[in-house]
Scaffold this active site. Structure first.
Site, PDB file in Angstrom:
ATOM      1  N   GLU A 209      -5.550 -43.047  -3.135  1.00  0.00           N
ATOM      2  CA  GLU A 209      -5.371 -41.585  -3.099  1.00  0.00           C
ATOM      3  C   GLU A 209      -4.039 -41.170  -2.497  1.00  0.00           C
ATOM      4  OE1 GLU A 209      -8.132 -43.160  -2.548  1.00  0.00           O
ATOM      5  OE2 GLU A 209      -9.867 -42.029  -3.280  1.00  0.00           O
TER       6      GLU A 209
ATOM      7  N   GLU B 261     -15.320 -45.451  -3.231  1.00  0.00           N
ATOM      8  CA  GLU B 261     -16.141 -44.617  -2.333  1.00  0.00           C
ATOM      9  C   GLU B 261     -17.595 -44.581  -2.810  1.00  0.00           C
ATOM     10  OE1 GLU B 261     -13.209 -41.352  -2.672  1.00  0.00           O
ATOM     11  OE2 GLU B 261     -13.386 -41.229  -0.488  1.00  0.00           O
TER      12      GLU B 261
HETATM   13  C1  LIG Z   1      -9.138 -25.469  -2.246  1.00  0.00           C
HETATM   14  C2  LIG Z   1      -9.091 -26.885  -1.948  1.00  0.00           C
HETATM   15  C3  LIG Z   1     -10.361 -27.622  -2.084  1.00  0.00           C
HETATM   16  C4  LIG Z   1     -10.097 -29.021  -1.732  1.00  0.00           C
HETATM   17  C5  LIG Z   1     -11.226 -29.895  -1.845  1.00  0.00           C
HETATM   18  C6  LIG Z   1     -11.223 -30.620  -3.138  1.00  0.00           C
HETATM   19  C7  LIG Z   1     -12.171 -31.705  -3.049  1.00  0.00           C
HETATM   20  C8  LIG Z   1     -12.170 -32.515  -4.286  1.00  0.00           C
HETATM   21  C9  LIG Z   1     -13.101 -33.637  -4.085  1.00  0.00           C
HETATM   22  C10 LIG Z   1     -12.419 -34.883  -4.425  1.00  0.00           C
HETATM   23  C11 LIG Z   1     -13.064 -36.013  -3.746  1.00  0.00           C
HETATM   24  C12 LIG Z   1     -12.108 -37.137  -3.632  1.00  0.00           C
HETATM   25  C13 LIG Z   1     -12.374 -38.243  -4.589  1.00  0.00           C
HETATM   26  C14 LIG Z   1     -11.430 -39.390  -4.467  1.00  0.00           C
HETATM   27  O1  LIG Z   1     -11.233 -39.752  -3.139  1.00  0.00           O
HETATM   28  C15 LIG Z   1     -10.136 -39.066  -5.142  1.00  0.00           C
HETATM   29  C16 LIG Z   1      -9.777 -40.089  -6.175  1.00  0.00           C
HETATM   30  O2  LIG Z   1     -10.522 -40.953  -6.554  1.00  0.00           O
HETATM   31  S1  LIG Z   1      -8.230 -39.929  -6.810  1.00  0.00           S
HETATM   32  C17 LIG Z   1      -8.144 -41.243  -7.989  1.00  0.00           C
HETATM   33  C18 LIG Z   1      -7.896 -42.549  -7.350  1.00  0.00           C
HETATM   34  N1  LIG Z   1      -7.729 -43.580  -8.355  1.00  0.00           N
HETATM   35  C19 LIG Z   1      -6.544 -44.009  -8.765  1.00  0.00           C
HETATM   36  O3  LIG Z   1      -5.505 -43.592  -8.311  1.00  0.00           O
HETATM   37  C20 LIG Z   1      -6.569 -45.090  -9.826  1.00  0.00           C
HETATM   38  C21 LIG Z   1      -5.585 -44.762 -10.887  1.00  0.00           C
HETATM   39  N2  LIG Z   1      -5.640 -45.719 -11.986  1.00  0.00           N
HETATM   40  C22 LIG Z   1      -5.070 -46.931 -11.918  1.00  0.00           C
HETATM   41  O4  LIG Z   1      -4.548 -47.375 -10.930  1.00  0.00           O
HETATM   42  C23 LIG Z   1      -5.096 -47.735 -13.173  1.00  0.00           C
HETATM   43  O5  LIG Z   1      -5.244 -46.855 -14.244  1.00  0.00           O
HETATM   44  C24 LIG Z   1      -6.234 -48.798 -13.238  1.00  0.00           C
HETATM   45  C25 LIG Z   1      -7.604 -48.200 -12.964  1.00  0.00           C
HETATM   46  C26 LIG Z   1      -5.949 -49.934 -12.233  1.00  0.00           C
HETATM   47  C27 LIG Z   1      -6.250 -49.410 -14.661  1.00  0.00           C
HETATM   48  O6  LIG Z   1      -4.944 -49.859 -14.978  1.00  0.00           O
HETATM   49  P1  LIG Z   1      -4.517 -50.244 -16.479  1.00  0.00           P
HETATM   50  O7  LIG Z   1      -5.557 -51.068 -17.076  1.00  0.00           O
HETATM   51  O8  LIG Z   1      -3.116 -50.749 -16.405  1.00  0.00           O
HETATM   52  O9  LIG Z   1      -4.560 -48.883 -17.299  1.00  0.00           O
HETATM   53  P2  LIG Z   1      -3.590 -47.587 -17.184  1.00  0.00           P
HETATM   54  O10 LIG Z   1      -3.106 -47.394 -15.805  1.00  0.00           O
HETATM   55  O11 LIG Z   1      -2.587 -47.644 -18.265  1.00  0.00           O
HETATM   56  O12 LIG Z   1      -4.642 -46.407 -17.472  1.00  0.00           O
HETATM   57  C28 LIG Z   1      -5.241 -46.280 -18.749  1.00  0.00           C
HETATM   58  C29 LIG Z   1      -5.391 -44.796 -19.032  1.00  0.00           C
HETATM   59  O13 LIG Z   1      -6.374 -44.261 -18.114  1.00  0.00           O
HETATM   60  C30 LIG Z   1      -5.802 -43.156 -17.419  1.00  0.00           C
HETATM   61  N3  LIG Z   1      -6.366 -43.163 -16.057  1.00  0.00           N
HETATM   62  C31 LIG Z   1      -6.397 -44.186 -15.210  1.00  0.00           C
HETATM   63  N4  LIG Z   1      -7.022 -43.838 -14.076  1.00  0.00           N
HETATM   64  C32 LIG Z   1      -7.378 -42.553 -14.220  1.00  0.00           C
HETATM   65  C33 LIG Z   1      -8.062 -41.618 -13.382  1.00  0.00           C
HETATM   66  N5  LIG Z   1      -8.518 -41.948 -12.164  1.00  0.00           N
HETATM   67  N6  LIG Z   1      -8.256 -40.371 -13.854  1.00  0.00           N
HETATM   68  C34 LIG Z   1      -7.808 -40.018 -15.087  1.00  0.00           C
HETATM   69  N7  LIG Z   1      -7.172 -40.851 -15.933  1.00  0.00           N
HETATM   70  C35 LIG Z   1      -6.952 -42.114 -15.495  1.00  0.00           C
HETATM   71  C36 LIG Z   1      -4.309 -43.410 -17.439  1.00  0.00           C
HETATM   72  O14 LIG Z   1      -3.609 -42.210 -17.260  1.00  0.00           O
HETATM   73  C37 LIG Z   1      -4.090 -44.030 -18.798  1.00  0.00           C
HETATM   74  O15 LIG Z   1      -4.078 -43.015 -19.753  1.00  0.00           O
HETATM   75  P3  LIG Z   1      -2.697 -42.496 -20.363  1.00  0.00           P
HETATM   76  O16 LIG Z   1      -1.995 -41.779 -19.252  1.00  0.00           O
HETATM   77  O17 LIG Z   1      -1.945 -43.725 -20.779  1.00  0.00           O
HETATM   78  O18 LIG Z   1      -3.114 -41.587 -21.451  1.00  0.00           O
END
Ligand SMILES: CCCCCCCCCCCCC[C@H](O)CC(=O)SCCNC(=O)CCNC(=O)[C@H](O)C(C)(C)COP(=O)(O)OP(=O)(O)OC[C@H]1O[C@@H](n2cnc3c(N)ncnc32)[C@H](O)[C@@H]1OP(=O)(O)O
Length: 684
Positions: free
Chosen positions: A123, A103
């Site tokens: 998401e 985004e």
């Molecule tokens: C009252 C109500 C109010 C409501 C309004 C609220 C509004 C809030 C506003 C929000 C706006 C929206 C924003 C957006 O649209 C929302 C998002 O972006 S949600 C996140 C979307 N992203 C993902 O889902 C990606 C997730 N990650 C992955 O798919 C993979 O990690 C990767 C990036 C492809 C990398 O893969 P790998 O190399 O295999 O590594 P790992 O998967 O093992 O990850 C390593 C390590 O990092 C941690 N991690 C990965 N991504 C995130 C993340 N996005 N946030 C935090 N941590 C993350 C992962 O957990 C691993 O750590 P470990 O768990 O092993 O300690």
């Protein structure tokens, strides 16, 4: 958290810095706001480039912040400010640009991606929608159909040359959205985020941008606080947490070094052996596939080649046919690093295979069994090196299903467990280390679940009623359709082995009591009639012909149930969906608590991932133990007590001591259960 530098005199370079995935934490958002302001106010800077450090653009919003009081700049205005900038802003994308990361890139004026970059809006898999303008900007950039596909599935795309894009041409927008909504509702199985995603993109297609953004915000507000979002975000972290395994003897993932496996063997080429062979070859390992029956070997070779070819075609790669050599002689496995035994589920046969392997294989070879329930330690005792033996319990079809239970016995070495866990990971499996007990985790919990389903039939339910309740809960298939698919004879064989199923009336005991507890012989009676499910064309349902998958209600079965009830003096009563769910699910959950109490699973996450990836538990409900924590442990306890009082001859309904203990400790949140379990163990 966002580094600023000026390159080539006039380019302001902003580098996101938040290892490991440059997630958009409060500090990163603040860094972006500050550095963008700095670049825009510097007269020497003519253009701005945003990139991420360490080969990854950005993994999206920081999911860990979601459950907290979020602070720092908001994403939506931050991205608006970038879009509104009076200097060109370019997103330079390497690695992943996911969720909020994509985004952010969509708010930039241009995007340049490395050909190996992965772009996506996952998401929906977290129970949310892309609420930083993703549902509004993406359809405007790539068209409604392509945007709908990306947003409702969450699947990432590889960066592609524009000439390879399909040209978006929606003809009838209403029909398009109705069609997509219908498809999404069917596949969502009760998940609310995919439906909200379609509604948000519809706003992009039918309303001006500002109204679309309002709708996106409104829908996100509903999702953000939903139980489903909590469940899906829990699954995201639990899936990663299970790779950090531990054993009751203190062995752990971070202190146990796996040994590399280059060459593996599979013994027995039935359905499971074939799938395991395919999964190993697709991972790039050399495989010796052994089947002693010549005809079965030929059939297996043809089937495995077909599976590899179809898989390769789908993935656009060459089939790994040359990775496999076939043999009818078990001596061929002499020089492999690891053997997976996948012969018929019969202890006598498996023991013989393990004795042979112990004398054929070179020292140090890991010997694994694909048994789904038998005693791994007993098999280990057939070898000279029981420390090299572990269970690798795959799920059918083994080259497709994501779950692998790695079963350690009391003598399995940490290195054997680490090696099996690493091999599972290489095969793309979610591998969960569990202790040795009948049925391990998954099948052990299935027993009380199925038992309740049988009892419900005795008391007045039909297979259709039970299945409908479970499918409405979110399972892809109810227990009886599932039993027809996997074959009723499988459980029958196990029950016979356990001395439970006896043909005709059992001698010296009432027909509905076995080994001092209530027992339903319904499944055995169907098997005695040759009704094994889909493969025979009749089971709990009827099918057009053997092998057909379309289940139809069977009047024979209904009158059989009536006759059975009359014979045993049972009076059918009305049973509703809630009772089906309460009894089947709470009996299963109760066994999950017993498994934790016994130390067979290290934590609730292990059980939940086994059920989500191996047994079709709806991911948006987080797994059985997470579900229990959402329902409330007090309520689960109260319902189990209620049903146990009504059915005192059913031990599975008696609430286990860990559940009592957790409720007595104030029903702590799931991540605190391990402390209570530790205390319980230390007092034993
Ligand atoms: C009252 C109500 C109010 C409501 C309004 C609220 C509004 C809030 C506003 C929000 C706006 C929206 C924003 C957006 O649209 C929302 C998002 O972006 S949600 C996140 C979307 N992203 C993902 O889902 C990606 C997730 N990650 C992955 O798919 C993979 O990690 C990767 C990036 C492809 C990398 O893969 P790998 O190399 O295999 O590594 P790992 O998967 O093992 O990850 C390593 C390590 O990092 C941690 N991690 C990965 N991504 C995130 C993340 N996005 N946030 C935090 N941590 C993350 C992962 O957990 C691993 O750590 P470990 O768990 O092993 O300690």
């Amino acid at each position: 958290m966002a580094k600023y530098s000026r390159v080539s005199e006039s380019v302001g370079l902003i580098t996101l810095q938040n290892p490991p995935v440059n997630a958009l934490s409060a500090a990163v958002r603040q860094g972006i706001v500050d550095t963008v302001e700095r670049a825009l106010s510097d007269p020497k800077v003519k253009s701005v480039v945003i990139c991420g450090q360490n080969g990854i653009f950005c993994g999206g919003a920081d999911i860990k912040e979601f459950g907290t009081n979020m602070s720092g700049p908001l994403l939506v205005p931050m991205i608006h400010a970038i879009e509104a900038a009076n200097k060109p802003v370019v997103a330079a994308i390497e690695g992943s640009a996911l969720g909020g990361g994509l985004e952010l890139a969509l708010g930039c004026h241009y995007r340049i991606a490395h050909s190996k970059a992965r772009l996506g809006l996952p998401e929906v898999t977290l129970g949310l929608l892309p609420a930083a303008g993703g549902t509004q900007r993406l359809p405007r950039l790539i068209g409604v159909p392509a945007a709908l596909d990306l947003i409702t599935t969450g699947k990432p795309l590889d960066a592609r040359r524009i000439s390879t894009y399909p040209c978006p041409r929606p003809s009838d927008l209403d029909a398009l959205f109705e069609g997509v909504m219908e498809k999404v509702r069917q596949s969502a199985r009760g998940a609310i985020a995919p439906v909200a995603c379609v509604q948000a993109v519809r706003a992009a297609a039918t309303q001006p941008y500002t109204q679309g953004m309002e709708r996106e915000k409104e829908l996100m507000a509903t999702l953000f606080t939903s139980g489903q979002a909590r469940a899906l975000q829990y699954c995201f972290f639990a899936q990663r947490a299970v790779s950090r395994w531990s054993m009751p003897n203190g062995a752990r993932w971070d202190t146990s070094k796996p040994r590399p496996v280059h060459k593996a063997a599979v013994i027995g080429l039935g359905t499971m052996g074939r799938g395991i062979t395919v999964a190993l070859a697709q991972t790039g390992l050399s495989v010796i596939a052994v089947e002693t029956q010549e005809k079965q070997l030929m059939d297996a070779k043809q089937a495995v080649s077909g599976m590899l070819e179809r898989g390769a075609r789908r993935r656009g790669v060459a089939p790994a046919l040359d990775k496999i050599s076939y043999s009818h002689d078990i001596q061929a496995v002499a020089d492999v690093d690891l053997v997976i035994e996948a012969v018929f589920e019969d202890m006598g046969l498996k023991k013989k295979v393990f004795q042979q392997l112990a004398s054929i294989c070179r020292p140090g070879t890991f010997l694994c069994t694909n048994t789904s329930a038998l005693d791994v330690d007993h098999l280990a005792s057939q070898t000279h090196n029981p420390e090299l033996v572990v269970g690798m319990h795959f799920f059918a079809p083994a080259h497709v299903m994501k779950l692998l239970e790695v079963v350690y016995g009391p003598r399995s070495s940490p290195q054997a467990v680490a090696t099996a866990m690493q091999l599972g990971k290489k095969m793309g499996k979610v591998s969960v280390a569990v202790g040795n007990c009948p049925g391990f985790v998954g099948n052990r919990m299935l027993k009380p679940y199925m038992e309740q389903a049988f009892f419900l039939l005795e008391e007045g339910a039909t297979p259709e009623l039970v299945d409908r309740a479970l499918e409405e809960f979110g399972f892809p298939m109810g227990v009886f359709r599932m039993s027809d698919l996997s074959g009723l004879d499988v459980g029958w064989r196990v029950r016979k082995g356990d001395g439970l199923a006896e043909p005709g009336a059992p001698s010296g005991q009432p027909a509905r009591i076995r080994q001092g507890r209530r027992y339903s012989p319904l499944g055995d009676l169907l098997c005695e009639q040759g009704r094994f499910g889909q493969k025979t064309g009749q089971g709990w349902y009827q099918y057009n012909k053997p092998g057909s998958q379309v289940a139809r209600s069977d009047p024979w079965l209904h009158s059989f149930l009536e006759g059975y009830r009359a014979q045993h003096g049972l009076v059918a009563r009305r049973i509703d969906n809630q009772e089906v769910l309460d009894r089947c699910l709470y009996a299963l959950i109760n066994e999950g608590f017993r498994i934790l109490e016994d130390g067979i699973a290290a934590g609730p996450e292990d059980i939940d991932m086994i059920y989500v990836f191996g047994y079709g538990w709806p991911r948006h409900r987080g797994g059985p133990m997470f579900y229990a924590s959402m329902v409330g442990l007090g309520k689960v306890l109260e319902r189990l007590e209620h049903y146990h009082q009504a059915h005192p001859d059913v031990p599975y309904l008696k609430p286990c001591s860990l559940l009592w203990r957790l409720v007595a400790s104030g029903s702590p949140p799931l991540h605190k259960w391990r402390e209570v379990i530790r205390k319980l163990h230390s007092q034993l």
